[in-house]
Design a protein around this motif. Structure first.
Motif, PDB file in Angstrom:
ATOM      1  N   LEU A  77       0.821  -1.210   0.000  1.00  0.00           N
ATOM      2  CA  LEU A  77       0.000   0.000   0.000  1.00  0.00           C
ATOM      3  C   LEU A  77       0.852   1.256   0.000  1.00  0.00           C
ATOM      4  O   LEU A  77       1.914   1.294   0.633  1.00  0.00           O
ATOM      5  N   GLY A  78       0.350   2.302  -0.636  1.00  0.00           N
ATOM      6  CA  GLY A  78       1.089   3.541  -0.693  1.00  0.00           C
ATOM      7  C   GLY A  78       0.827   4.465   0.474  1.00  0.00           C
ATOM      8  O   GLY A  78       1.587   5.403   0.717  1.00  0.00           O
ATOM      9  N   SER A  79      -0.254   4.225   1.236  1.00  0.00           N
ATOM     10  CA  SER A  79      -0.598   5.120   2.337  1.00  0.00           C
ATOM     11  C   SER A  79      -0.866   4.296   3.592  1.00  0.00           C
ATOM     12  O   SER A  79      -1.008   3.072   3.534  1.00  0.00           O
ATOM     13  N   ARG A  80      -0.950   5.004   4.718  1.00  0.00           N
ATOM     14  CA  ARG A  80      -1.245   4.308   5.971  1.00  0.00           C
ATOM     15  C   ARG A  80      -2.120   5.203   6.834  1.00  0.00           C
ATOM     16  O   ARG A  80      -1.779   6.362   7.081  1.00  0.00           O
ATOM     17  N   THR A  81      -3.256   4.667   7.282  1.00  0.00           N
ATOM     18  CA  THR A  81      -4.177   5.436   8.106  1.00  0.00           C
ATOM     19  C   THR A  81      -4.582   4.602   9.318  1.00  0.00           C
ATOM     20  O   THR A  81      -4.202   3.429   9.432  1.00  0.00           O
ATOM     21  N   ILE A  82      -5.423   5.194  10.145  1.00  0.00           N
ATOM     22  CA  ILE A  82      -5.895   4.504  11.353  1.00  0.00           C
ATOM     23  C   ILE A  82      -6.749   3.284  11.010  1.00  0.00           C
ATOM     24  O   ILE A  82      -6.901   2.365  11.799  1.00  0.00           O
ATOM     25  N   ARG A  83      -7.281   3.291   9.785  1.00  0.00           N
ATOM     26  CA  ARG A  83      -8.078   2.142   9.354  1.00  0.00           C
ATOM     27  C   ARG A  83      -7.221   0.911   9.082  1.00  0.00           C
ATOM     28  O   ARG A  83      -7.733  -0.200   9.005  1.00  0.00           O
ATOM     29  N   HIS A  84      -5.934   1.132   8.861  1.00  0.00           N
ATOM     30  CA  HIS A  84      -5.068   0.038   8.425  1.00  0.00           C
ATOM     31  C   HIS A  84      -4.512  -0.732   9.609  1.00  0.00           C
ATOM     32  O   HIS A  84      -4.313  -0.181  10.697  1.00  0.00           O
ATOM     33  N   VAL A  85      -4.209  -2.006   9.385  1.00  0.00           N
ATOM     34  CA  VAL A  85      -3.528  -2.801  10.408  1.00  0.00           C
ATOM     35  C   VAL A  85      -2.035  -2.483  10.348  1.00  0.00           C
ATOM     36  O   VAL A  85      -1.543  -1.878   9.383  1.00  0.00           O
ATOM     37  N   ASP A  86      -1.315  -2.899  11.386  1.00  0.00           N
ATOM     38  CA  ASP A  86       0.119  -2.602  11.438  1.00  0.00           C
ATOM     39  C   ASP A  86       0.882  -3.443  10.421  1.00  0.00           C
ATOM     40  O   ASP A  86       0.517  -4.588  10.161  1.00  0.00           O
ATOM     41  N   PRO A  87       1.978  -2.873   9.882  1.00  0.00           N
ATOM     42  CA  PRO A  87       2.824  -3.680   8.993  1.00  0.00           C
ATOM     43  C   PRO A  87       3.435  -4.846   9.760  1.00  0.00           C
ATOM     44  O   PRO A  87       3.743  -4.710  10.946  1.00  0.00           O
ATOM     45  N   ARG A  88       3.587  -5.981   9.094  1.00  0.00           N
ATOM     46  CA  ARG A  88       4.179  -7.166   9.713  1.00  0.00           C
ATOM     47  C   ARG A  88       5.408  -7.601   8.954  1.00  0.00           C
ATOM     48  O   ARG A  88       5.391  -7.556   7.728  1.00  0.00           O
ATOM     49  N   PRO A  89       6.487  -8.026   9.597  1.00  0.00           N
ATOM     50  CA  PRO A  89       6.683  -8.007  11.042  1.00  0.00           C
ATOM     51  C   PRO A  89       6.751  -6.582  11.606  1.00  0.00           C
ATOM     52  O   PRO A  89       6.358  -6.372  12.748  1.00  0.00           O
ATOM     53  N   ASN A  90       7.258  -5.619  10.838  1.00  0.00           N
ATOM     54  CA  ASN A  90       7.334  -4.223  11.274  1.00  0.00           C
ATOM     55  C   ASN A  90       7.606  -3.373  10.036  1.00  0.00           C
ATOM     56  O   ASN A  90       7.614  -3.887   8.907  1.00  0.00           O
ATOM     57  N   ASP A  91       7.823  -2.082  10.223  1.00  0.00           N
ATOM     58  CA  ASP A  91       7.996  -1.217   9.057  1.00  0.00           C
ATOM     59  C   ASP A  91       9.473  -0.914   8.753  1.00  0.00           C
ATOM     60  O   ASP A  91       9.785   0.052   8.066  1.00  0.00           O
ATOM     61  N   SER A  92      10.376  -1.764   9.239  1.00  0.00           N
ATOM     62  CA  SER A  92      11.801  -1.531   8.968  1.00  0.00           C
ATOM     63  C   SER A  92      12.172  -1.888   7.536  1.00  0.00           C
ATOM     64  O   SER A  92      13.241  -1.491   7.051  1.00  0.00           O
ATOM     65  N   ARG A  93      11.352  -2.685   6.868  1.00  0.00           N
ATOM     66  CA  ARG A  93      11.553  -2.997   5.457  1.00  0.00           C
ATOM     67  C   ARG A  93      10.236  -2.783   4.735  1.00  0.00           C
ATOM     68  O   ARG A  93       9.162  -2.813   5.335  1.00  0.00           O
ATOM     69  N   ALA A  94      10.320  -2.635   3.422  1.00  0.00           N
ATOM     70  CA  ALA A  94       9.109  -2.501   2.611  1.00  0.00           C
ATOM     71  C   ALA A  94       8.463  -3.876   2.440  1.00  0.00           C
ATOM     72  O   ALA A  94       9.144  -4.905   2.508  1.00  0.00           O
TER      73      ALA A  94
END
Ligand SMILES: [Zn+2]
Length: 419
Positions: A74-91
């Motif tokens: 996804l190109g955007s991130r909002t409160i509607r979205h779940v957290d990136p997995r495992p985390n946002d350290s990589r795309a």
């Protein structure tokens, strides 16, 4: 069989030790808390990869042929979205590539035989923007599928638009322009083959290594761009009317044009339909419902991923009652995945009798509060692996931790008998 052997012992402490030793030394045992045993020849593995940022599934077919379906970012991130997995350290594309490298049957030089994009939305193919990194070749930007290819060679790429990318109208946004440069680069530099997915065929996605050993294996191309397999031979029908006869406001969007396919292995059947829809928007034409004719062609399956992530316009009653799977998979990235009406249809024993288990990659916390019955999910977090036994007569669903890259087993469901 293993349990019976153990039970012959009458010395209980010794029995416990022997059983633990036997299970621990069995390379195919699936034990909670331990790492996933590797795929073996004859198995069919379907990994629904949890990134929180879109759809992606890796298929390891019975002869080690590999196929990636989608690589969302996804190109955007909002409160509607779940957290990136495992985390946002990589795309997301890099996480997906690393996942492929971890589970690929060929560890020293993993290659994808096929990559298939169900349709051209960011949560399925990636989306490039001002902050996107350039490929090492410098030719195009990295996101989703183009980022996976930065790490893993792709032999053949299938999509719904090649070579013109003009249905239902020319696609010339930044991501599509970048994708077309990427395809040209892959073909010229890596010899990759690019093809348009052709509905009706069962010989476009095939086993590449030893198909003669698995005569019951088939991938049937069911639908793309409103062209739908009839269920007879390789015949198809045009579900959409000629677009020149349709008011512009009713032209199909990207989702109804999604690719769908049915994978069969012995008695086991699986359906994947991208973001196709089955419930037209109020007042919309009835032919916006793609699910109904698709369901007629596909018939009952053992497992299915939800169309359109379980959004409000998907999984109509006919589709649910016709496919009637034992296993539903929800690829979640938004709080509307699924909506409560969709979830009620999945669970309805009026629509089809018998048990079924519903698995979600990463359920939004708000949904757990709002949707009654969501506590009945078989799993609400993790990578979801459907592991089918050689021959296709039964399968397990194995949940793998998505909080790191350990691929530790957090739960095992089944066995389920294919029907
Ligand atoms: Zn989607």
């Amino acid at each position: 069989m293993k349990k019976e052997r153990c039970l012959r012992s009458v010395h209980l402490p010794l029995l416990a030790i022997l059983c633990a030793w036997f299970v621990g030394n069995s390379t195919s045992a699936q034990i909670v808390g331990e790492a996933l045993p590797p795929w073996k020849e004859g198995m069919l593995d379907i990994h629904q990869i949890s990134t929180g940022r879109g759809n992606s599934a890796l298929f390891i077919l019975p002869d080690a042929t590999t196929m990636l379906v989608d690589a969302g970012a996804l190109g955007s991130r909002t409160i509607r979205h779940v957290d990136p997995r495992p985390n946002d350290s990589r795309a997301p594309g890099e996480w997906i590539a690393r996942y492929i490298e971890h589970v690929h049957p060929v560890q020293d030089a993993p290659v994808l035989d096929y990559a298939l994009l169900t349709h051209f939305h960011g949560d399925h193919m990636g989306s490039v923007g001002e902050t996107s990194k350039l490929s090492s070749s410098g030719g195009y930007e990295l996101s989703g599928i183009t980022e996976v290819a930065e790490h893993v060679l792709i032999q053949k790429i299938l999509d719904r638009g090649w070579p013109d990318y003009d249905f239902p109208s020319p696609m010339n946004n930044q991501t599509m322009e970048n994708y077309r440069v990427f395809l040209k680069w892959q073909a010229e530099r890596n010899g990759s083959i690019i093809q348009r997915f052709q509905p009706g065929r069962n010989d476009q996605i095939v086993l590449m290594n030893s198909p003669e050993n698995y005569p019951s294996f088939e991938v049937r191309n069911v639908v793309a761009n409103g062209q739908i397999w009839t269920g007879v031979g390789s015949n198809t029908q045009e579900h959409f009317p000629p677009l020149e006869e349709v008011p512009k406001k009713d032209h199909p969007g990207e989702n109804p044009c999604s690719i769908g396919f049915r994978l069969s292995y012995g008695q086991f059947d699986y359906f994947s339909g991208g973001d196709m829809v089955g419930i037209p928007t109020p007042g919309g034409p009835s032919w916006h419902d793609v699910e109904t004719p698709v369901a007629r062609a596909v018939g009952p399956v053992e497992a299915s991923i939800l169309n359109h992530h379980g959004y409000i316009d998907s999984q109509n009653a006919f589709f649910v009652s016709t496919l009637r799977p034992l296993i539903w998979i929800i690829s979640v990235w938004d709080s509307a995945h699924p909506t409560s009406a969709v979830y009620a249809r999945l669970r309805s024993t009026r629509l089809y009798p018998g048990p079924r288990d519903i698995f979600a990659t990463s359920m939004h916390e708000a949904n757990k509060v709002v949707i009654s019955g969501l506590k009945d999910l078989a799993s609400d977090q993790g990578h979801i692996l459907i592991r089918v036994t050689p021959g296709g007569s039964s399968f397990h669903v194995i949940i793998l931790s998505d909080s790191d890259e350990s691929l530790k087993i957090t739960a095992v469901h089944g066995p389920y008998e294919a029907r």
